[in-house]
Design a protein around this motif. Structure first.
Motif, PDB file in Angstrom:
ATOM      1  N   ASP A 150     -26.177   5.739  10.122  1.00 21.51           N
ATOM      2  CA  ASP A 150     -27.878   5.738   9.573  1.00 21.51           C
ATOM      3  C   ASP A 150     -28.378   6.927   9.983  1.00 21.51           C
ATOM      4  OD1 ASP A 150     -28.236   4.848  11.521  1.00 21.51           O
ATOM      5  OD2 ASP A 150     -29.513   2.516  10.862  1.00 21.51           O
ATOM      6  N   THR A 151     -28.241   7.674  11.028  1.00 24.62           N
ATOM      7  CA  THR A 151     -28.537   8.486  11.636  1.00 24.62           C
ATOM      8  C   THR A 151     -27.580  10.256  11.787  1.00 24.62           C
ATOM      9  OG1 THR A 151     -27.321   7.468  14.267  1.00 24.62           O
ATOM     10  CG2 THR A 151     -29.570   6.947  13.789  1.00 24.62           C
ATOM     11  N   ALA A 152     -26.915   9.655  12.292  1.00 20.72           N
ATOM     12  CA  ALA A 152     -26.098  11.068  12.156  1.00 20.72           C
ATOM     13  C   ALA A 152     -24.669  10.742  11.713  1.00 20.72           C
ATOM     14  CB  ALA A 152     -25.135  11.920  13.459  1.00 20.72           C
ATOM     15  N   ALA A 153     -24.696  10.687  10.273  1.00 19.36           N
ATOM     16  CA  ALA A 153     -23.450   9.805   9.549  1.00 19.36           C
ATOM     17  C   ALA A 153     -22.286  11.121   9.248  1.00 19.36           C
ATOM     18  CB  ALA A 153     -23.559   9.912   7.851  1.00 19.36           C
ATOM     19  N   GLU A 154     -20.777  10.983   9.604  1.00 24.86           N
ATOM     20  CA  GLU A 154     -19.648  11.751   9.671  1.00 24.86           C
ATOM     21  C   GLU A 154     -19.767  11.919   8.289  1.00 24.86           C
ATOM     22  OE1 GLU A 154     -17.552  11.481  13.134  1.00 24.86           O
ATOM     23  OE2 GLU A 154     -19.076  12.153  14.300  1.00 24.86           O
ATOM     24  N   HIS A 155     -19.362  10.559   8.078  1.00 23.80           N
ATOM     25  CA  HIS A 155     -18.675  10.679   6.175  1.00 23.80           C
ATOM     26  C   HIS A 155     -20.275   9.612   5.598  1.00 23.80           C
ATOM     27  CE1 HIS A 155     -15.262  10.492   8.862  1.00 23.80           C
ATOM     28  NE2 HIS A 155     -14.955  10.790   7.586  1.00 23.80           N
ATOM     29  N   THR A 156     -20.194   9.800   4.108  1.00 22.39           N
ATOM     30  CA  THR A 156     -21.358   9.828   3.336  1.00 22.39           C
ATOM     31  C   THR A 156     -20.907   9.391   1.411  1.00 22.39           C
ATOM     32  OG1 THR A 156     -23.161  10.724   4.138  1.00 22.39           O
ATOM     33  CG2 THR A 156     -23.525  10.192   2.148  1.00 22.39           C
ATOM     34  N   VAL A 157     -20.682   8.455   1.501  1.00 20.86           N
ATOM     35  CA  VAL A 157     -20.084   8.407  -0.128  1.00 20.86           C
ATOM     36  C   VAL A 157     -21.261   8.046  -0.896  1.00 20.86           C
ATOM     37  CG1 VAL A 157     -17.929   7.117  -1.448  1.00 20.86           C
ATOM     38  CG2 VAL A 157     -18.536   7.622   0.959  1.00 20.86           C
ATOM     39  N   THR A 158     -21.127   8.721  -2.491  1.00 21.38           N
ATOM     40  CA  THR A 158     -22.129   8.369  -3.274  1.00 21.38           C
ATOM     41  C   THR A 158     -21.964   7.675  -4.614  1.00 21.38           C
ATOM     42  OG1 THR A 158     -23.630   9.740  -2.224  1.00 21.38           O
ATOM     43  CG2 THR A 158     -24.453   9.043  -4.354  1.00 21.38           C
ATOM     44  N   GLU A 221     -19.903  23.792   9.088  1.00 22.02           N
ATOM     45  CA  GLU A 221     -18.577  23.411  10.470  1.00 22.02           C
ATOM     46  C   GLU A 221     -17.966  22.366   9.507  1.00 22.02           C
ATOM     47  OE1 GLU A 221     -20.531  21.512  13.542  1.00 22.02           O
ATOM     48  OE2 GLU A 221     -20.734  23.045  14.378  1.00 22.02           O
ATOM     49  N   GLY A 222     -17.508  22.911   7.961  1.00 22.02           N
ATOM     50  CA  GLY A 222     -16.358  22.942   6.975  1.00 22.02           C
ATOM     51  C   GLY A 222     -17.413  21.649   6.811  1.00 22.02           C
ATOM     52  N   TRP A 223     -18.343  21.019   6.656  1.00 21.00           N
ATOM     53  CA  TRP A 223     -18.931  19.984   5.557  1.00 21.00           C
ATOM     54  C   TRP A 223     -19.269  20.298   4.496  1.00 21.00           C
ATOM     55  CZ3 TRP A 223     -19.971  15.105   6.846  1.00 21.00           C
ATOM     56  CH2 TRP A 223     -21.114  14.484   5.712  1.00 21.00           C
ATOM     57  N   ALA A 240     -19.104  11.147  -4.929  1.00 22.62           N
ATOM     58  CA  ALA A 240     -19.386  12.172  -3.998  1.00 22.62           C
ATOM     59  C   ALA A 240     -18.762  11.748  -2.920  1.00 22.62           C
ATOM     60  CB  ALA A 240     -20.756  12.861  -4.205  1.00 22.62           C
ATOM     61  N   VAL A 241     -18.095  12.298  -2.427  1.00 22.30           N
ATOM     62  CA  VAL A 241     -17.803  11.388  -0.975  1.00 22.30           C
ATOM     63  C   VAL A 241     -17.902  13.431  -0.006  1.00 22.30           C
ATOM     64  CG1 VAL A 241     -15.284  11.674   0.601  1.00 22.30           C
ATOM     65  CG2 VAL A 241     -15.758  10.501  -1.375  1.00 22.30           C
ATOM     66  N   CYS A 242     -18.280  12.848   1.012  1.00 20.63           N
ATOM     67  CA  CYS A 242     -18.845  14.023   1.792  1.00 20.63           C
ATOM     68  C   CYS A 242     -17.831  13.894   3.415  1.00 20.63           C
ATOM     69  CB  CYS A 242     -20.617  14.426   2.052  1.00 20.63           C
ATOM     70  SG  CYS A 242     -21.372  14.507   0.291  1.00 20.63           S
ATOM     71  N   GLN A 243     -17.812  15.452   3.816  1.00 26.15           N
ATOM     72  CA  GLN A 243     -17.335  14.828   5.187  1.00 26.15           C
ATOM     73  C   GLN A 243     -16.989  16.296   5.675  1.00 26.15           C
ATOM     74  OE1 GLN A 243     -14.043  11.600   4.118  1.00 26.15           O
ATOM     75  NE2 GLN A 243     -12.927  13.108   4.094  1.00 26.15           N
ATOM     76  N   ALA A 244     -16.498  16.284   6.661  1.00 26.63           N
ATOM     77  CA  ALA A 244     -16.034  17.696   7.233  1.00 26.63           C
ATOM     78  C   ALA A 244     -14.675  17.838   6.973  1.00 26.63           C
ATOM     79  CB  ALA A 244     -16.143  17.700   8.078  1.00 26.63           C
ATOM     80  N   GLY A 245     -13.356  16.466   6.474  1.00 28.17           N
ATOM     81  CA  GLY A 245     -12.053  16.897   5.904  1.00 28.17           C
ATOM     82  C   GLY A 245     -11.957  16.820   4.321  1.00 28.17           C
ATOM     83  N   ASP A 246     -11.497  16.817   3.714  1.00 24.39           N
ATOM     84  CA  ASP A 246     -10.734  16.494   2.169  1.00 24.39           C
ATOM     85  C   ASP A 246     -11.217  15.682   1.893  1.00 24.39           C
ATOM     86  OD1 ASP A 246     -10.080  17.455   0.126  1.00 24.39           O
ATOM     87  OD2 ASP A 246      -8.057  17.837   0.639  1.00 24.39           O
TER      88      ASP A 246
END
Length: 263
Positions: A150-158, A221-223, A240-246
């Protein structure tokens, strides 16, 4: 008055007096009352095992309580089939689809206000789940955001579900979403607190009932956010899937599974 001699003392004088005949005694096992008493107390022989039995019962109760307490936490709240709540997936199910544990969850029962965009014509692209798309007229709405922090997410799904009174009205909403995404290739998105970020948009797939597009943050940085939308009956849903990868395969899988739950 005569006194009855004590046997030991009479025997010590060297002559054992003749003992009076002993009347025959009944066998206690033959007494039906004795047998009834024994039948009424079959647990007497289990007295040494009582502490073990009590400990086992206490353990069963404790385990049962833990299972009952954990079950709702693992599976989430019980929902009614056919509702918007039944369309979305739990944090555990989403985590399994994405491949990482998502610890936080935020739910909204109505669309968020529209997001400021530059140029203004890109308001749909920068806020596809806001009131600029899900305008008034929906009969049920639910938005669920899952994150690994909840502070610095590396994966966010909606997950977003909007239901309308008719399929025609839902088709208009889906059409406005598709047109807005197609009309914007780049925009600056304002964020709460006065910040801003630039994003580029690319449509990956578009049909009458399916829309897929990618929003990539400049210098992020790929986000990127891999988004999917579906029109089914009188429902417009999004993932929605938000992340640095695919995140495209996970977003598509979630959208297809959500569409399968729409009644």
């Amino acid at each position: 008055m005569t006194h009855e001699a004590e046997p030991d003392r009479a025997g010590a004088q060297g002559v054992q007096p003749a003992s009076p005949p002993i009347p025959p005694q009944a066998d206690p096992r033959a007494d039906p009352r004795t047998r009834r008493l024994r039948l009424l107390h079959p647990l007497h022989s289990l007295r040494p095992l009582r502490p073990v039995v009590l400990a086992a019962l206490v353990l069963v109760v404790l385990i049962g309580g833990v299972v009952w307490w954990k079950w709702p936490a693992d599976d989430g709240p019980r929902v009614v089939e056919g509702t918007v709540q039944a369309t979305v997936f739990t944090s555990r199910e989403v985590s399994e689809t994405v491949g990482t544990t998502l610890n936080t969850e935020t739910r909204m029962s109505e669309p968020a206000p529209s997001t400021r965009a530059d140029p203004p014509g890109c308001s749909v692209a920068v806020g596809p789940a806001t009131t600029v798309v899900y305008q008034r007229g929906w009969t049920a709405f639910l938005s669920v955001v899952h994150q690994d922090s909840d502070t610095a997410a590396e994966h966010t799904v909606t997950q977003v579900v909007g239901r309308y009174a008719t399929g025609a009205r839902a088709g208009e909403v889906f059409g406005a979403l598709a047109e807005g995404i197609d009309a914007c290739t780049s925009a600056v998105r304002s964020t709460p607190g006065g910040g801003a970020s630039r994003w580029t948009y690319r449509v990956d797939r578009a049909t009458d009932d399916t829309l897929a597009w990618t929003a990539t943050q400049d210098r992020g940085e790929g986000w990127a956010c891999y988004r999917e939308a579906r029109l089914k009956a009188s429902t417009v849903l999004q993932t929605a899937v938000c992340q640095a990868g695919d995140g495209r395969p996970a977003s598509r899988a979630l959208a297809d599974r959500m569409a399968g739950r729409v009644k």
